[in-house]
Design a protein around this motif. Structure first.
Motif, PDB file in Angstrom:
ATOM      1  N   GLY A  41       2.235-117.662 -28.467  1.00 17.58           N
ATOM      2  CA  GLY A  41       1.757-117.201 -27.168  1.00 17.58           C
ATOM      3  C   GLY A  41       1.100-118.305 -26.373  1.00 17.58           C
ATOM      4  O   GLY A  41       1.310-118.435 -25.157  1.00 17.58           O
ATOM      5  N   ALA A  42       0.312-119.152 -27.050  1.00 22.47           N
ATOM      6  CA  ALA A  42      -0.333-120.271 -26.366  1.00 22.47           C
ATOM      7  C   ALA A  42       0.693-121.302 -25.921  1.00 22.47           C
ATOM      8  O   ALA A  42       0.581-121.891 -24.838  1.00 22.47           O
ATOM      9  CB  ALA A  42      -1.362-120.919 -27.282  1.00 22.47           C
ATOM     10  N   ALA A  43       1.741-121.510 -26.737  1.00 19.74           N
ATOM     11  CA  ALA A  43       2.762-122.505 -26.419  1.00 19.74           C
ATOM     12  C   ALA A  43       3.579-122.116 -25.199  1.00 19.74           C
ATOM     13  O   ALA A  43       3.950-122.979 -24.392  1.00 19.74           O
ATOM     14  CB  ALA A  43       3.677-122.710 -27.621  1.00 19.74           C
ATOM     15  N   VAL A  44       3.861-120.825 -25.052  1.00 19.00           N
ATOM     16  CA  VAL A  44       4.702-120.372 -23.936  1.00 19.00           C
ATOM     17  C   VAL A  44       3.878-119.735 -22.820  1.00 19.00           C
ATOM     18  O   VAL A  44       4.433-119.225 -21.844  1.00 19.00           O
ATOM     19  CB  VAL A  44       5.776-119.373 -24.429  1.00 19.00           C
ATOM     20  N   SER A  45       2.533-119.725 -22.970  1.00 21.74           N
ATOM     21  CA  SER A  45       1.624-119.161 -21.955  1.00 21.74           C
ATOM     22  C   SER A  45       1.951-117.696 -21.669  1.00 21.74           C
ATOM     23  O   SER A  45       2.045-117.262 -20.515  1.00 21.74           O
ATOM     24  CB  SER A  45       1.696-119.965 -20.654  1.00 21.74           C
ATOM     25  N   SER A  46       2.138-116.903 -22.743  1.00 20.14           N
ATOM     26  CA  SER A  46       2.460-115.489 -22.589  1.00 20.14           C
ATOM     27  C   SER A  46       1.268-114.635 -22.974  1.00 20.14           C
ATOM     28  O   SER A  46       0.852-114.615 -24.141  1.00 20.14           O
ATOM     29  CB  SER A  46       3.669-115.117 -23.464  1.00 20.14           C
ATOM     30  N   ILE A 115      -1.929-109.700 -13.309  1.00 21.77           N
ATOM     31  CA  ILE A 115      -1.089-109.028 -12.313  1.00 21.77           C
ATOM     32  C   ILE A 115      -1.524-109.439 -10.909  1.00 21.77           C
ATOM     33  O   ILE A 115      -0.698-109.675 -10.022  1.00 21.77           O
ATOM     34  CB  ILE A 115      -1.191-107.494 -12.482  1.00 21.77           C
ATOM     35  N   ILE A 116      -2.830-109.567 -10.721  1.00 27.17           N
ATOM     36  CA  ILE A 116      -3.366-109.962  -9.419  1.00 27.17           C
ATOM     37  C   ILE A 116      -3.107-111.443  -9.153  1.00 27.17           C
ATOM     38  O   ILE A 116      -2.725-111.843  -8.039  1.00 27.17           O
ATOM     39  CB  ILE A 116      -4.878-109.660  -9.355  1.00 27.17           C
ATOM     40  N   ARG A 117      -3.300-112.285 -10.195  1.00 28.71           N
ATOM     41  CA  ARG A 117      -3.106-113.734 -10.051  1.00 28.71           C
ATOM     42  C   ARG A 117      -2.139-114.217 -11.137  1.00 28.71           C
ATOM     43  O   ARG A 117      -2.556-114.667 -12.211  1.00 28.71           O
ATOM     44  CB  ARG A 117      -4.426-114.470 -10.179  1.00 28.71           C
ATOM     45  N   PRO A 118      -0.835-114.108 -10.897  1.00 30.07           N
ATOM     46  CA  PRO A 118       0.173-114.454 -11.925  1.00 30.07           C
ATOM     47  C   PRO A 118       0.120-115.928 -12.313  1.00 30.07           C
ATOM     48  O   PRO A 118      -0.261-116.784 -11.518  1.00 30.07           O
ATOM     49  CB  PRO A 118       1.499-114.120 -11.236  1.00 30.07           C
ATOM     50  N   GLU A 119       0.515-116.201 -13.571  1.00 31.60           N
ATOM     51  CA  GLU A 119       0.638-117.560 -14.072  1.00 31.60           C
ATOM     52  C   GLU A 119       2.042-117.745 -14.640  1.00 31.60           C
ATOM     53  O   GLU A 119       2.633-116.796 -15.181  1.00 31.60           O
ATOM     54  CB  GLU A 119      -0.410-117.851 -15.154  1.00 31.60           C
ATOM     55  N   SER A 187       9.123-112.047 -13.918  1.00 32.27           N
ATOM     56  CA  SER A 187       8.082-111.938 -14.938  1.00 32.27           C
ATOM     57  C   SER A 187       7.363-110.592 -14.845  1.00 32.27           C
ATOM     58  O   SER A 187       6.743-110.278 -13.823  1.00 32.27           O
ATOM     59  CB  SER A 187       7.064-113.077 -14.784  1.00 32.27           C
ATOM     60  N   VAL A 188       7.498-109.799 -15.902  1.00 33.35           N
ATOM     61  CA  VAL A 188       6.739-108.537 -15.990  1.00 33.35           C
ATOM     62  C   VAL A 188       5.775-108.621 -17.180  1.00 33.35           C
ATOM     63  O   VAL A 188       5.340-107.606 -17.710  1.00 33.35           O
ATOM     64  CB  VAL A 188       7.694-107.320 -16.139  1.00 33.35           C
ATOM     65  N   ASP A 189       5.487-109.857 -17.577  1.00 33.34           N
ATOM     66  CA  ASP A 189       4.678-110.088 -18.776  1.00 33.34           C
ATOM     67  C   ASP A 189       3.294-109.444 -18.670  1.00 33.34           C
ATOM     68  O   ASP A 189       2.814-108.826 -19.613  1.00 33.34           O
ATOM     69  CB  ASP A 189       4.528-111.589 -19.010  1.00 33.34           C
ATOM     70  N   ALA A 190       2.655-109.600 -17.510  1.00 34.26           N
ATOM     71  CA  ALA A 190       1.317-109.027 -17.337  1.00 34.26           C
ATOM     72  C   ALA A 190       1.356-107.512 -17.419  1.00 34.26           C
ATOM     73  O   ALA A 190       0.457-106.876 -17.978  1.00 34.26           O
ATOM     74  CB  ALA A 190       0.731-109.476 -16.004  1.00 34.26           C
ATOM     75  N   TYR A 191       2.428-106.943 -16.855  1.00 36.02           N
ATOM     76  CA  TYR A 191       2.573-105.477 -16.914  1.00 36.02           C
ATOM     77  C   TYR A 191       2.812-105.022 -18.360  1.00 36.02           C
ATOM     78  O   TYR A 191       2.301-103.987 -18.786  1.00 36.02           O
ATOM     79  CB  TYR A 191       3.729-105.028 -16.027  1.00 36.02           C
ATOM     80  N   ALA A 192       3.598-105.836 -19.085  1.00 35.17           N
ATOM     81  CA  ALA A 192       3.815-105.518 -20.503  1.00 35.17           C
ATOM     82  C   ALA A 192       2.510-105.600 -21.279  1.00 35.17           C
ATOM     83  O   ALA A 192       2.247-104.796 -22.176  1.00 35.17           O
ATOM     84  CB  ALA A 192       4.852-106.476 -21.102  1.00 35.17           C
TER      85      ALA A 192
END
Length: 378
Positions: A41-46, A115-119, A187-192
Motif C-alpha cells: 500500500g505504501a509503495a503504490v500509495s493506495s 475523496i475531497i483531496r485526491p492523491e 480512481s475510486v480508491d478513496a471510495y473503496a
C-alpha cells in the motif's frame, strides 16, 4: 494446527487450549498479511490497501486480547468473586468491538479526506493477486476461527473469526476498485476505502451489540435447559419441573434454580435423598450448581385430578399461556394454588388473572385462589 497444539502443549479437546492455539494462529497469520499489505500500500500509495493492512494488524491485536481474556477468565474463584472470573471473556469481547469501531471510524475519515483531496495512486495485477490470496486466506482463517469459537462457546473467538471473514469481502471491494483504475484510469480508491471502513464499522457494532446483550443477561442456553429438564423429570420421585433459571458466570459456568413438583405425602428425608443425589450429578456432569424449590401436589386425589382437568381446559382456550404447574388444593385454608407460564407477547397479564379468577370462582366458590403468572426464563 496440530503442530501448534504440540508446540504449545495444548489438548485440542480442551476449551482453553483450543482458544489459545486458534488465537495464536490468528496472530501469526494477521501479522504476516498486515506487513505485506502495508508495504504494498505504501509503495503504490493506495489508501484502500493501507486500510486493509491496518485492519489486519488490528485483527492481530484482537487475537492477543482474546488470549489475555481466556487466561484471566480461567483464574480460580476467590472471596471477592466466588463464582470465578468467567465473565472477563465478555469484557474482552466488548474491548474488541470498541477497537474495531475506532479503527473503522479512523479509516472512514481518512477515506473522506482523500475523496475531497485526491492523491495519485499506482497499482499492478501482481498487487491484486497478492490481495486476492490474502482475502482467501482470511476467509478460511475466519471460518475456522468461528467454527472453533462456536464449538467451545467463546464469544471473543467468534467475534475475531467474524471480523476475519468480513475482511475477505473488504478485499473484494479493494480488488474491484483497483481493476476499475487499471481498465479505465478512473480512481475510486478513496471510495473503496470508505466502503471498507463501513464493513469494519458494521462488524464492530455487531460484536458490541451481541456482547452488551450477554452482559445484560440473556436467557439460559436452551439446549442445556432442555437437557436438564429431561434429566430432572426422569428422576424417580419428581412429578414435574418448571421455572428453571440459569445464571451465567462465564461461557461454561452456571448456577441455577428450578421448582420441582413432589407428592405432598413425601417426607423431607425422602425428598432430600433423591434431590441431593440429583444436585451432585448435575454439578459433576453439566457444571451447573442447581438449587431446588419444591411444590407439593396431591395428584393422587380425585378432586385434584378434576381440578387439573378444569385448569387445562382454561389454558387450552386462552392465548399466550404456554403451560401450568404447581396445582395444589389446601383444604384447611380453603385455598387453591396454581402457576401459569406465559409467553412474552401476552399484552395484559392482569386480564388473564381476572378471567381465571372468575372462572375458578364459578367452579369453586368456597375457595380463594393464589395464581402466579410468570414467563419462561430459558
Amino acid at each position: 494446527m496440530n503442530f501448534l497444539y504440540k508446540l504449545m502443549k495444548k489438548d485440542p479437546h480442551d476449551r482453553e487450549g483450543a482458544i489459545l492455539v486458534t488465537s495464536v494462529m490468528g496472530i501469526i497469520m494477521n501479522l504476516i498479511i498486515a506487513a505485506i499489505k502495508l508495504i504494498i500500500g505504501a509503495a503504490v500509495s493506495s489508501i484502500a490497501i493501507i486500510s486493509e493492512g491496518v485492519n489486519n494488524a488490528t485483527d492481530a491485536v484482537t487475537s492477543v486480547m482474546a488470549v489475555a481474556g481466556t487466561k484471566l477468565s480461567a483464574k480460580r474463584p476467590d472471596k471477592k468473586h466466588p463464582f470465578g472470573y468467567g465473565r472477563i471473556e465478555y469484557l474482552t469481547s466488548l474491548l474488541i468491538s470498541v477497537l474495531i469501531i475506532v479503527s473503522g471510524f479512523e479509516m472512514f475519515t481518512s477515506s473522506v479526506r482523500l475523496i475531497i483531496r485526491p492523491e495519485p495512486i499506482s497499482i499492478s495485477y501482481t498487487t491484486l493477486l497478492i490481495i486476492a490470496l490474502s482475502g482467501v486466506i482470511k476467509y478460511v482463517q475466519g471460518t475456522y476461527t468461528v467454527k472453533v469459537g462456536k464449538r467451545v462457546d467463546s464469544g471473543s473467538l467468534v467475534a475475531v473469526g467474524t471480523e476475519c471473514r468480513s475482511d475477505s469481502l473488504v478485499s473484494l471491494v479493494t480488488i474491484i476498485s483497483s481493476v476499475i483504475f487499471l481498465v479505465s484510469g478512473v480512481s475510486v480508491d478513496a471510495y473503496a476505502g470508505a466502503v471498507t471502513s463501513l464493513f469494519i464499522l458494521k462488524a464492530g457494532i455487531e460484536v458490541l451489540l451481541d456482547t452488551v446483550s450477554q452482559i445484560l443477561g440473556e436467557a439460559g442456553k436452551k439446549d442445556l435447559a432442555d437437557m436438564l429438564y429431561r434429566e430432572i423429570r426422569s428422576t424417580e420421585g419428581i412429578l414435574n419441573a418448571a421455572d428453571m433459571m440459569l445464571h451465567n458466570y462465564g461461557p461454561d459456568s452456571y448456577s441455577g434454580s428450578v421448582n420441582v413438583e413432589l407428592d405432598h405425602k413425601l417426607t423431607v428425608g425422602e425428598a432430600y435423598a433423591f434431590l441431593h443425589e440429583l444436585q451432585l450429578r448435575i454439578m459433576h456432569e453439566h457444571n451447573v450448581v442447581m438449587v431446588f424449590g419444591i411444590y407439593a401436589v396431591n395428584n393422587d386425589e380425585d378432586d385434584s385430578r378434576l381440578l387439573r382437568e378444569r385448569i387445562a381446559e382454561f389454558v387450552r382456550k386462552t392465548e399466550h399461556i404456554l403451560s401450568f404447574h404447581a396445582v395444589y388444593i389446601d383444604r384447611s385454608a380453603m385455598r387453591i394454588y396454581c402457576d401459569f407460564t406465559v409467553d412474552y407477547q401476552l399484552p395484559d397479564p392482569d386480564a388473564v388473572d381476572r378471567e381465571f379468577t372468575q372462572y375458578m370462582k364459578e367452579l369453586y366458590p368456597e375457595y380463594s385462589l393464589e395464581l402466579t403468572i410468570e414467563t419462561d426464563f430459558v
